[in-house]
Write an enzyme that holds these catalytic residues in place. Sequence first.
Site, mmCIF file in Angstrom:
data_model
loop_
_atom_site.group_PDB
_atom_site.id
_atom_site.type_symbol
_atom_site.label_atom_id
_atom_site.label_comp_id
_atom_site.label_asym_id
_atom_site.label_seq_id
_atom_site.Cartn_x
_atom_site.Cartn_y
_atom_site.Cartn_z
ATOM 1 N N GLY A 617 -15.697 -46.667 -36.738
ATOM 2 C CA GLY A 617 -15.132 -45.673 -35.827
ATOM 3 C C GLY A 617 -15.431 -46.029 -34.389
ATOM 4 O O GLY A 617 -15.972 -47.098 -34.099
ATOM 5 N N ASP A 735 -14.341 -37.359 -31.336
ATOM 6 C CA ASP A 735 -13.470 -38.340 -31.992
ATOM 7 C C ASP A 735 -12.796 -37.749 -33.221
ATOM 8 O O ASP A 735 -13.108 -38.108 -34.353
ATOM 9 C CB ASP A 735 -14.297 -39.578 -32.367
ATOM 10 C CG ASP A 735 -13.434 -40.750 -32.805
ATOM 11 O OD1 ASP A 735 -12.204 -40.685 -32.615
ATOM 12 O OD2 ASP A 735 -13.974 -41.724 -33.359
#
Length: 889
Positions: A617, A735
């Site tokens: 990520g 995120d």
Amino acid sequence: MPFLSLLSILLFGLLSSSQLVISQLLNDQATLLVLAQELKLSGWNGNNSDYCTWPGISCSSNSSIVERLDLSGHGLQGNFTLISELKALKWLDLSSNNFHGIIPPAFGNLSELEYLDLSFNNFGGSIPLELGRLRNLRALNLSNNMLMGVIPDELEDLDKLQDLQLFTNRFNGSIPLWVGNLTNLRVFTAYENELSGVIPDNLGSVSELQLLNLHSNRLEGPIPEAIFYMEKLETLVLTQNRLTGRIPESIGKCKGLSSIRIGNNYLIGGIPREIGNISSLTYFEADNNNLSGEIVTEFSRCSNLTLLNLASNGFTGSVPSEFGSLSNLQELIVSGNSLFGDIPTSILRAKNLNKLDLSNNRFNGTIPEGICNSSRLQFLLLGQNSIRGEIPHEIGNCGKLLELQLGSNYLTGSIPPEIGRIKNLQIALNLSSNHLHGQLPAELGRLDKLVSLDVSNNQLSGSIPTALKGMLSLIEVNFSNNQFSGPIPSFTPFQKSLNLSFLGNKGLCGEPLSMSCGDIDGSSHNAYHHKVSYRIILAVIGSGLVVFSSVTMVVLLFMMRERQEKAGKDEGAADGQISNKPVIVAGNVFVENLQQAIEFEAVAKATMKDSNKLSIGTFSTVYKADMPSGMMLSVRKLKSMDKAIVHHRTKMIREVEKLSKLCHDNLMRPIGFVVFEDAVLLLHQYFPNGTLAQFLQDSKKKPDYKPDWPSRLSIAIGVAEGLALLHHLAIIHLDISSGNVFLDSNLNPLVGEVEISKLLDPSRGTASISAVAGSFGYIPPEYAYTMQVTAPGNIYSYGVVLLEILTTRLPVDEAFGEGVDLVKWVHSAPARGETPEQILDARLSTVSFAWRKEMLAALKVALLCTDSTPAKRPKMKTVVEMLKEITEN
Ligand SMILES: *[C@@H]1O[C@H](CO)[C@@H](O)[C@H](O)[C@H]1NC(C)=O
Ligand SMILES: *[C@@H]1O[C@H](CO)[C@@H](O)[C@H](O)[C@H]1NC(C)=O
Ligand SMILES: *[C@@H]1O[C@H](CO)[C@@H](O)[C@H](O)[C@H]1NC(C)=O
Ligand SMILES: *[C@@H]1O[C@H](CO)[C@@H](O)[C@H](O)[C@H]1NC(C)=O
Ligand SMILES: *[C@@H]1O[C@H](CO)[C@@H](O)[C@H](O)[C@H]1NC(C)=O
Ligand SMILES: *[C@@H]1O[C@H](CO)[C@@H](O)[C@H](O)[C@H]1NC(C)=O
Ligand SMILES: *[C@@H]1O[C@H](CO)[C@@H](O)[C@H](O)[C@H]1NC(C)=O
Ligand SMILES: *[C@@H]1O[C@H](CO)[C@@H](O)[C@H](O)[C@H]1NC(C)=O
Ligand SMILES: *[C@@H]1O[C@H](CO)[C@@H](O)[C@H](O)[C@H]1NC(C)=O
């Protein structure tokens, strides 16, 4: 080196060693083996007899006598009294474990001990008097336990002591006089205890004291002059006590003093002019005392001064114009004094000034036209003074302002329309209790982030402009006691207000006033039909924004406190370590019944193998980790840019621990953490079903795919509910993406990386966060100019996830054409003349009319969420309601 061969060398007399050494060797091994069993130290086993290579153990260079034992941060508990048998021990670190009970008095027999760290455990009882026999001790750290009673006089003879750290316990009684006689003392902390009496007047007189932190006790009497005599003091924290007397002039001797915090005491007198000699001064906080006299100009010689807080004292005179040269000054807080004169224009030259709080004084000049020439001001607080004249049109240049307080002054003239240019204004615009007249400028309607507007108690007239409906974030309004007339525009925040907010205006009519307007404005229906708790959501989001916009100062405070707490840490870092094995610096499992099942070393090792990698990520890489116990974990390794986390560990870990208690079906909670070498690992439950992204993309590959819209909708609702709770807690996710949504075996979604916003080092400012925040395709368009992570930004990213669920397409795909992402592709479908079927995943939308209808309704929500104007996006809680409504119909 093998233990037995060394032993034989010793036995056969090649070295002139005494009988004592040999018996100590045998003894050390036996002791360690018993300890290994008692403490369940997996790395310590009898198969490898060379115990000097066991983790955490260091032996002396020419023999196998154990000299150092470093077992910090292993989640250990049990009876470790036997360590007192390692008679040659010089260094013992048992910090950050789960030890409880009393500190073993037998430790008093470790006569060689130089370093003893028992901090961050749960030790109770009082300090054993036997520790007074540790004549070689240089550092004693007992902080963060539950120790009580007095600091015993038996420790008086520890005259080599350099670091004495006792903070966050329940010690009472007074600080013993002998502390002042310790000639080597460098660091003394005892904050957050129940200490009373005076600070010994000889403290620091014979030693080179660098750090003294005694805040949050019940100490009384004066600040002893002696602490400044040796001129080595760097940090002085005495906040929140009952100290009296004056600030000693000798304070000026400490050129290296960077942080002085003496607020919340009963100090009197002026600030000594010698303060100007402290060239390193960065932080001076003396609010809430009884200090008086003028604010000395000498502060202006402290070129590194970043914060000056003198609020709630009895200072008179003005703010010295010399302060304009303080180019590092970020906050000047002098509210609640008796200062007067002009608003110091020179201070506006301080180019880093972000907060100017002059409120509640007697300033009686005008607001200077150059108020915001090249300024970074975010907080301009001038309320409760005697400021006269007009509000200058140049106020519109204050583009960074979050809060503007001008209430309770003698301002005249009209409200300049330029205020509408301060687009960032969000916390409050308060112009109340002045002599303002004329109309309310329609331009105020552009302030779409503003939460609170107060123009009450003026002579404003005309109608309330309908353009104010543009203030989409408004919660609190006050128009009372003016000369407004005409109908109150129909706008939810207005009608939801108490009628008090509109009273005292003879000509006003319409809701919420009881006076109706007849036919002047027929429509009094709300523009909004949902009856959500609109105010609360907005308040939360408002505060979220503020948190993100004003991090700089918080970070400064944070780093300073951290520096105080972590003093002398360098010694620890130099500690030699064992190669090969991952060196666990700290670790904890928050869930008690999992503590046995999780092994930190195995966790660390799992992240060293690429084959364990599950996903990558923006902020972390996720690995799978098999525990020897059979348990499976998902381990998130934060990327290396987060070295700061390692430095500010304790604070941040506490944040993570708090989040671990956050109970919601749709949020992935951390169950523990491990810090090793430079890496921070967050432990989570393992979800074998993978992420939502995988789930959606896999569905495309399956030839026998069975369309299931209801579970997709329920995933969408689950994710929205998780995020709504985060926003309710003023946590902004950094995120959001389908790759960050995990599915359990029942396809219940869990939002991951919740803790990242609490862990990221904000010291590099919001700009750097936003530079990396979010994944490609999910980043809201406003980032380009706001560079801020906001709640509406989160809504946008969620909207992208919802579009993925509806379309089974990737957020970015070359198939959309150059520069076109999923959002643009969907929004431009009508222009291309495409039908919903060409957007929605037809495998689902063509199954039944009912599904198609539901998908179209969800598509509408997704379009709202991905609106390019942040203010037009619904709040997360509204999204939940809209989606739930789909299932109910
Ligand atoms: C120690 O040796 C025994 C037998 O030799 C073996 O069963 C055991 O697994 C070994 N332990 C470790 C931790 O290597
Ligand atoms: C180890 O070396 C130190 C000095 O370096 C010495 O004082 C000590 O006696 C030595 N120990 C043995 C067992 O030889
Ligand atoms: C801990 O172990 C020591 C001996 O190793 C023993 O004397 C003591 O009683 C034990 N303490 C507890 C609380 O069990
Ligand atoms: C310390 O050592 C002495 C002598 O070796 C022993 O008699 C005594 O019991 C020990 N003290 C503690 C508290 O273990
Ligand atoms: C300290 O606390 C203990 C236990 O709470 C109490 O018995 C004792 O009287 C206190 N001593 C002082 C000096 O306040
Ligand atoms: C501290 O040192 C001074 C001077 O050496 C001595 O007179 C005094 O008794 C000592 N105080 C304590 C509490 O040890
Ligand atoms: C001011 O701060 C800078 C950066 O931290 C430091 O290098 C400098 O030495 C400081 N100046 C003084 C006078 O202490
Ligand atoms: C401001 O107040 C001071 C002190 O009360 C007074 O001397 C001065 O004249 C006042 N200035 C103005 C412009 O009223
Ligand atoms: C305890 O205090 C010592 C000495 O000041 C310091 O080096 C060490 O880092 C502290 N321990 C912890 C866990 O902060």
